[in-house]
Design a protein around this motif. Structure first.
Motif, short mmCIF file in Angstrom:
data_model
loop_
_atom_site.label_atom_id
_atom_site.label_comp_id
_atom_site.label_asym_id
_atom_site.label_seq_id
_atom_site.Cartn_x
_atom_site.Cartn_y
_atom_site.Cartn_z
N PHE A 24 0.83 -1.20 0.00
CA PHE A 24 0.00 0.00 0.00
C PHE A 24 0.87 1.26 0.00
O PHE A 24 0.61 2.20 -0.74
CB PHE A 24 -0.94 0.00 1.20
CG PHE A 24 -1.75 1.26 1.31
CD1 PHE A 24 -2.84 1.46 0.48
CD2 PHE A 24 -1.41 2.24 2.21
CE1 PHE A 24 -3.58 2.64 0.56
CE2 PHE A 24 -2.13 3.41 2.31
CZ PHE A 24 -3.23 3.61 1.48
N ALA A 25 1.90 1.25 0.83
CA ALA A 25 2.79 2.42 0.89
C ALA A 25 3.50 2.64 -0.44
O ALA A 25 3.62 3.77 -0.91
CB ALA A 25 3.81 2.24 2.01
N LEU A 26 3.94 1.56 -1.06
CA LEU A 26 4.62 1.69 -2.36
C LEU A 26 3.67 2.18 -3.45
O LEU A 26 4.06 2.97 -4.31
CB LEU A 26 5.26 0.36 -2.75
CG LEU A 26 6.46 -0.05 -1.89
CD1 LEU A 26 6.83 -1.49 -2.17
CD2 LEU A 26 7.63 0.88 -2.13
N ILE A 27 2.43 1.71 -3.41
CA ILE A 27 1.44 2.18 -4.38
C ILE A 27 1.19 3.68 -4.18
O ILE A 27 1.10 4.44 -5.14
CB ILE A 27 0.13 1.38 -4.27
CG1 ILE A 27 0.35 -0.05 -4.78
CG2 ILE A 27 -1.00 2.05 -5.04
CD1 ILE A 27 -0.78 -1.00 -4.47
N ASP A 30 4.02 5.50 -5.57
CA ASP A 30 3.97 5.45 -7.03
C ASP A 30 3.00 6.48 -7.60
O ASP A 30 3.25 7.09 -8.63
CB ASP A 30 3.57 4.05 -7.48
CG ASP A 30 3.62 3.88 -8.99
OD1 ASP A 30 4.59 4.37 -9.61
OD2 ASP A 30 2.69 3.26 -9.55
N VAL A 31 1.90 6.69 -6.91
CA VAL A 31 0.91 7.66 -7.36
C VAL A 31 1.35 9.09 -7.06
O VAL A 31 1.19 9.99 -7.88
CB VAL A 31 -0.46 7.37 -6.69
CG1 VAL A 31 -1.45 8.49 -6.95
CG2 VAL A 31 -1.01 6.05 -7.19
N ALA A 32 1.93 9.29 -5.88
CA ALA A 32 2.23 10.65 -5.43
C ALA A 32 3.53 11.23 -5.97
O ALA A 32 3.67 12.44 -6.09
CB ALA A 32 2.27 10.68 -3.90
N PRO A 43 14.25 3.47 -12.26
CA PRO A 43 13.61 3.20 -13.55
C PRO A 43 12.11 3.48 -13.49
O PRO A 43 11.52 3.45 -12.39
CB PRO A 43 13.89 1.72 -13.79
CG PRO A 43 14.23 1.15 -12.47
CD PRO A 43 14.77 2.27 -11.64
N PRO A 44 11.49 3.75 -14.61
CA PRO A 44 10.05 4.00 -14.61
C PRO A 44 9.28 2.82 -14.00
O PRO A 44 9.64 1.67 -14.21
CB PRO A 44 9.71 4.16 -16.09
CG PRO A 44 11.00 4.49 -16.75
CD PRO A 44 12.07 3.84 -15.93
N ARG A 45 8.28 3.13 -13.26
CA ARG A 45 7.38 2.15 -12.63
C ARG A 45 8.06 1.29 -11.58
O ARG A 45 7.59 0.20 -11.26
CB ARG A 45 6.72 1.27 -13.68
CG ARG A 45 6.07 2.01 -14.84
CD ARG A 45 5.05 3.03 -14.46
NE ARG A 45 3.91 2.44 -13.80
CZ ARG A 45 3.02 3.11 -13.09
NH1 ARG A 45 3.13 4.41 -12.98
NH2 ARG A 45 2.03 2.52 -12.51
N ALA A 46 9.14 1.76 -11.00
CA ALA A 46 9.86 0.99 -9.98
C ALA A 46 8.97 0.70 -8.78
O ALA A 46 8.95 -0.43 -8.26
CB ALA A 46 11.11 1.73 -9.55
N PHE A 47 8.22 1.69 -8.33
CA PHE A 47 7.37 1.49 -7.15
C PHE A 47 6.23 0.52 -7.46
O PHE A 47 5.82 -0.25 -6.60
CB PHE A 47 6.82 2.82 -6.65
CG PHE A 47 7.87 3.71 -6.06
CD1 PHE A 47 8.54 3.34 -4.90
CD2 PHE A 47 8.21 4.90 -6.66
CE1 PHE A 47 9.52 4.15 -4.35
CE2 PHE A 47 9.19 5.72 -6.12
CZ PHE A 47 9.84 5.34 -4.97
N ALA A 48 5.74 0.54 -8.69
CA ALA A 48 4.67 -0.39 -9.07
C ALA A 48 5.19 -1.83 -9.06
O ALA A 48 4.51 -2.75 -8.58
CB ALA A 48 4.14 -0.04 -10.45
N LEU A 50 7.76 -2.95 -7.26
CA LEU A 50 8.00 -3.31 -5.86
C LEU A 50 6.70 -3.63 -5.13
O LEU A 50 6.65 -4.57 -4.33
CB LEU A 50 8.74 -2.17 -5.16
CG LEU A 50 10.20 -1.97 -5.59
CD1 LEU A 50 10.76 -0.71 -4.94
CD2 LEU A 50 11.03 -3.17 -5.23
N SER A 51 5.65 -2.88 -5.39
CA SER A 51 4.38 -3.16 -4.73
C SER A 51 3.80 -4.49 -5.21
O SER A 51 3.20 -5.23 -4.42
CB SER A 51 3.38 -2.03 -4.94
OG SER A 51 3.05 -1.91 -6.31
N GLY A 52 4.00 -4.81 -6.47
CA GLY A 52 3.57 -6.12 -6.98
C GLY A 52 4.30 -7.25 -6.30
O GLY A 52 3.71 -8.28 -5.93
N LEU A 53 5.61 -7.09 -6.09
CA LEU A 53 6.39 -8.10 -5.40
C LEU A 53 5.94 -8.25 -3.94
O LEU A 53 5.87 -9.37 -3.42
CB LEU A 53 7.88 -7.76 -5.46
CG LEU A 53 8.53 -7.86 -6.85
CD1 LEU A 53 9.95 -7.33 -6.80
CD2 LEU A 53 8.49 -9.29 -7.35
N CYS A 54 5.63 -7.14 -3.30
CA CYS A 54 5.13 -7.19 -1.91
C CYS A 54 3.78 -7.89 -1.84
O CYS A 54 3.51 -8.65 -0.90
CB CYS A 54 5.03 -5.80 -1.31
SG CYS A 54 6.63 -5.09 -0.94
#
Length: 74
Positions: A24-27, A30-32, A43-48, A50-54
Motif C-alpha cells: 500500500f505504501a509503495l502504491i 507510485d501515485v504521489a 527506472p520508470p514504474r519501480a514502485f509499481a 515493488l508493490s507487486g512483489l510485496c
C-alpha cells in the motif's frame, strides 16, 4: 463476517499484513511521486513493480505457518 479470535495478535505479527501495508505504501508513493522517479535515478514504474512483489510475498506469507501468531497450532 466474523473476525478470528486472536485478531489483535494477527494484526501485530502477521507477515502477510506487513507485506500488504508495504505494498500500500509503495502504491501511494507510485501515485504521489512520479516526477521524482527520474530525480531519484529509479527506472520508470519501480514502485509499481515493488508493490507487486510485496503483494506476491503477502500471498505466500498467508500460507506459511507463523508460530508467534498461532501459538504452535497449525
Amino acid at each position: 463476517m466474523t473476525l478470528v479470535a486472536n485478531w489483535r495478535r494477527v494484526l501485530k505479527r502477521a507477515w502477510s499484513l506487513r507485506f500488504i501495508a508495504l505494498a500500500f505504501a509503495l502504491i501511494a508513493i507510485d501515485v504521489a511521486l512520479p516526477a521524482f522517479e527520474e530525480a531519484l535515478g529509479l527506472p520508470p514504474r519501480a514502485f509499481a513493480v515493488l508493490s507487486g512483489l510485496c503483494s506476491a510475498a503477502a500471498f505466500v506469507a498467508r500460507f506459511v505457518p507463523q508460530p508467534s501468531i498461532s501459538e504452535g497450532k497449525q
